[in-house]
Scaffold this motif. Sequence first.
Motif, PDB file in Angstrom:
ATOM      1  N   ASP A  53      12.728  44.151  55.408  1.00  5.33           N
ATOM      2  CA  ASP A  53      13.815  44.853  55.241  1.00  5.33           C
ATOM      3  C   ASP A  53      14.238  46.082  56.106  1.00  5.33           C
ATOM      4  OD1 ASP A  53      12.330  46.369  53.743  1.00  5.33           O
ATOM      5  OD2 ASP A  53      13.504  46.100  51.904  1.00  5.33           O
ATOM      6  N   ARG A  54      12.979  46.468  56.712  1.00  7.31           N
ATOM      7  CA  ARG A  54      13.036  47.698  57.687  1.00  7.31           C
ATOM      8  C   ARG A  54      12.923  47.325  58.902  1.00  7.31           C
ATOM      9  NH1 ARG A  54       9.679  52.589  54.904  1.00  7.31           N
ATOM     10  NH2 ARG A  54      11.183  52.790  53.256  1.00  7.31           N
ATOM     11  N   PRO A  55      13.906  48.078  59.966  1.00  8.54           N
ATOM     12  CA  PRO A  55      14.084  47.661  61.236  1.00  8.54           C
ATOM     13  C   PRO A  55      12.732  48.466  62.056  1.00  8.54           C
ATOM     14  CG  PRO A  55      15.320  49.365  60.865  1.00  8.54           C
ATOM     15  CD  PRO A  55      14.938  48.829  59.427  1.00  8.54           C
ATOM     16  N   VAL A  56      12.213  49.671  61.624  1.00  9.26           N
ATOM     17  CA  VAL A  56      10.948  50.356  62.184  1.00  9.26           C
ATOM     18  C   VAL A  56       9.952  50.326  61.391  1.00  9.26           C
ATOM     19  CG1 VAL A  56      10.694  52.690  63.024  1.00  9.26           C
ATOM     20  CG2 VAL A  56      12.622  51.591  63.621  1.00  9.26           C
ATOM     21  N   SER A  57       8.892  50.205  61.856  1.00  7.06           N
ATOM     22  CA  SER A  57       7.484  50.358  61.011  1.00  7.06           C
ATOM     23  C   SER A  57       6.728  51.730  61.471  1.00  7.06           C
ATOM     24  CB  SER A  57       6.707  49.244  61.388  1.00  7.06           C
ATOM     25  OG  SER A  57       7.115  47.942  60.940  1.00  7.06           O
ATOM     26  N   GLY A  58       6.932  52.093  62.429  1.00  2.00           N
ATOM     27  CA  GLY A  58       6.075  53.051  62.841  1.00  2.00           C
ATOM     28  C   GLY A  58       6.764  54.039  64.181  1.00  2.00           C
ATOM     29  N   THR A  64      16.155  41.498  64.335  1.00  2.00           N
ATOM     30  CA  THR A  64      17.128  41.016  63.396  1.00  2.00           C
ATOM     31  C   THR A  64      18.173  41.983  63.121  1.00  2.00           C
ATOM     32  OG1 THR A  64      15.788  41.207  61.695  1.00  2.00           O
ATOM     33  CG2 THR A  64      15.870  39.036  62.717  1.00  2.00           C
ATOM     34  N   GLN A  65      17.830  43.413  63.139  1.00  3.09           N
ATOM     35  CA  GLN A  65      18.529  44.406  62.589  1.00  3.09           C
ATOM     36  C   GLN A  65      19.093  45.188  63.865  1.00  3.09           C
ATOM     37  OE1 GLN A  65      17.393  46.512  58.789  1.00  3.09           O
ATOM     38  NE2 GLN A  65      15.550  44.752  58.813  1.00  3.09           N
ATOM     39  N   PRO A  66      20.364  45.239  64.189  1.00  2.00           N
ATOM     40  CA  PRO A  66      20.867  45.909  65.346  1.00  2.00           C
ATOM     41  C   PRO A  66      21.101  47.501  64.986  1.00  2.00           C
ATOM     42  CG  PRO A  66      22.680  44.712  64.260  1.00  2.00           C
ATOM     43  CD  PRO A  66      21.623  44.251  63.646  1.00  2.00           C
ATOM     44  N   GLY A  67      21.368  48.422  66.036  1.00  2.00           N
ATOM     45  CA  GLY A  67      21.648  49.728  65.538  1.00  2.00           C
ATOM     46  C   GLY A  67      20.306  50.792  65.721  1.00  2.00           C
ATOM     47  N   VAL A  68      19.523  50.255  65.965  1.00  2.00           N
ATOM     48  CA  VAL A  68      18.080  51.058  65.965  1.00  2.00           C
ATOM     49  C   VAL A  68      18.044  52.174  66.898  1.00  2.00           C
ATOM     50  CG1 VAL A  68      15.603  51.308  66.135  1.00  2.00           C
ATOM     51  CG2 VAL A  68      16.791  49.388  64.582  1.00  2.00           C
ATOM     52  N   ALA A  69      18.361  51.867  67.964  1.00  2.00           N
ATOM     53  CA  ALA A  69      18.470  52.505  69.289  1.00  2.00           C
ATOM     54  C   ALA A  69      19.706  53.832  69.153  1.00  2.00           C
ATOM     55  CB  ALA A  69      19.025  51.933  70.617  1.00  2.00           C
TER      56      ALA A  69
END
Length: 595
Positions: free
Chosen positions: A250-255, A352-357
């Motif tokens: 459920d998290r787009p970023v791990s580190g 799977t989860q857009p919008g991170v950038a």
Amino acid sequence: MPLIVQKFGGTSVADAEKIRAAARRALRAQQQGARVVMVVSAMGKNTDALVDLAGQVCDRPAAREMDMLLSTGEQVSVALMAMAIHDLGGKAVSLTGGQIGIRTDSSHGKARIQSIGAERMTRHLDEGCIVIAAGFQGTDDQGNITTLGRGGSDTTAVALAAVLGADVCEIYTDVDGVFTTDPRIEPLARKMTCVSHDEMLELASLGAGVMHSRSIEFGKKFNVPIHVRNSGVFTDEPGTVIGPLAESDDRPVSGVALTKNESRLTVLGVPDRPGASSTLLGRLAEANIAVDMIVQNRGREGRADISFTVLNSDLDAARTAAETAATELNAAGVAADSSVSKVSVVGLGMVTQPGVANRLFKALAAAGINIQAITTSPIKVSCLVEQSRGLEALRAAHREFDLSRPPASATTFEQTLAAAKQANHTDADAVIRRLQAMEDLTIEQCGLDESQALVTLRETPDTPGIAARIFDAVAAAGVVVDLIVQSVGQNGRTTVALTVPREDHEKTVAALKALANEIGGQIVSDPAVDILSIAGVGMRSHTGVGRRMFRALADAGVNVELIGTSETDISVVVAADQGAAGLTALNRAFADVVR
């Protein structure tokens, strides 16, 4: 009966007391029913002392003799460890790399493993011994001792785990595990329960010092779960498991990682024609320089700029190689900047989860940090920033993705082991074939995406917040962005290019035209482009990968318009009518390493 490989680094065997503590750990694992192989490094700063001693003897020691000298550090450790186990009532045998059967090439100081024999280790294990293997070393076909270079003992441990089919490879070190970022510079960093091989490959290449990339490459290639633990904690306190699964779905970023010791070079005014990138990367590969962040902007008036980052220690050699290439290409020149840092966010969830950038760009904009360049991959977004703002950028990213808070549901150690075991259900002959060339480049696929359009905003102000405003506008139009490339600014202006689904081309152009009217800039677009990519293991540690890719495309007459890179992927944008020919060329060029 389970089989465990335990690796102890230099700080974990720095003195007699620590050696005995490590011996007790191994004996305890054996008493609990496991067969145990230990891999040990040289004691403490022993290797540094040997290097210093060589320098006192002569100014330029021969590489072969340096390997002969440095390999003695691990031989001291394995012998002492065997003595400690014997004294504690156990049964052990110490083996050098050559005695084990670790065969390497002849690249002294940075040798690659070609094969490992398991027979002798298996025989000793069957006799009830704990096998203690010297890390960091092997022998070539002529019987010369070789060393594996930086991270060599980690590489030895994971390679032995792969050959022996170990249930887990435990890496004992002086930290508790793998953290969301470096806890020495961000007090809110959190230890992760697990992290995927792909994520760890990216983080390791970006400067996360817990593990070296080559050992993670082995783990990924042979599905070895790697358990990073603190050797100073004398309990069963778990560390972090590096395996096939991410910590959370459920998290787009791990580190988040900060690379501080990098420099940026830009080759200006490169003729926008097939083969230009190949010439540049070829010169860098000949100098054995690993290139990280490659950014090529979209050509204008027949010219394009190509920027890339290298380690500071490689700056002079890289500049020389780039200047040679610039002369061959009739480019305008080479510019360099050693005052940059790179902040990157990594996570399997980005797929799977857009919008991170956009979230990253907004966080940096809120902190008033200007982004000098951007490159993306399926699981990474990297931004080049001013070196003096690097730490601030890292903290802003860590805070934005709430990485100090544990996920609601985390993958367990048992789930990771089960996934690794399932992935290892492969034809035995296929596994043996892969083991015969353990560190060879492995390409998992050559890909072609024929669904994208390319939209470029040129000559827009190079100021903090520009990237955030661009992607706010695109997001407001309901468009999901794939590849993002921002080129290094010139004269206060920059260029940002992005690929979007072809059906969203007109919406994207309309959104960016409205923004350009407000902030300045020119829109150039192509309603149909193709994206060619190669993905695999060893993409960065094998310095000739980019050269091979771009040479193949040049020979096929395919011109590269944009470039995006990561530890596991190189993607390029080409004209829509050149994608099929490019894919054929890549499949032919990498036929010998596709698995």
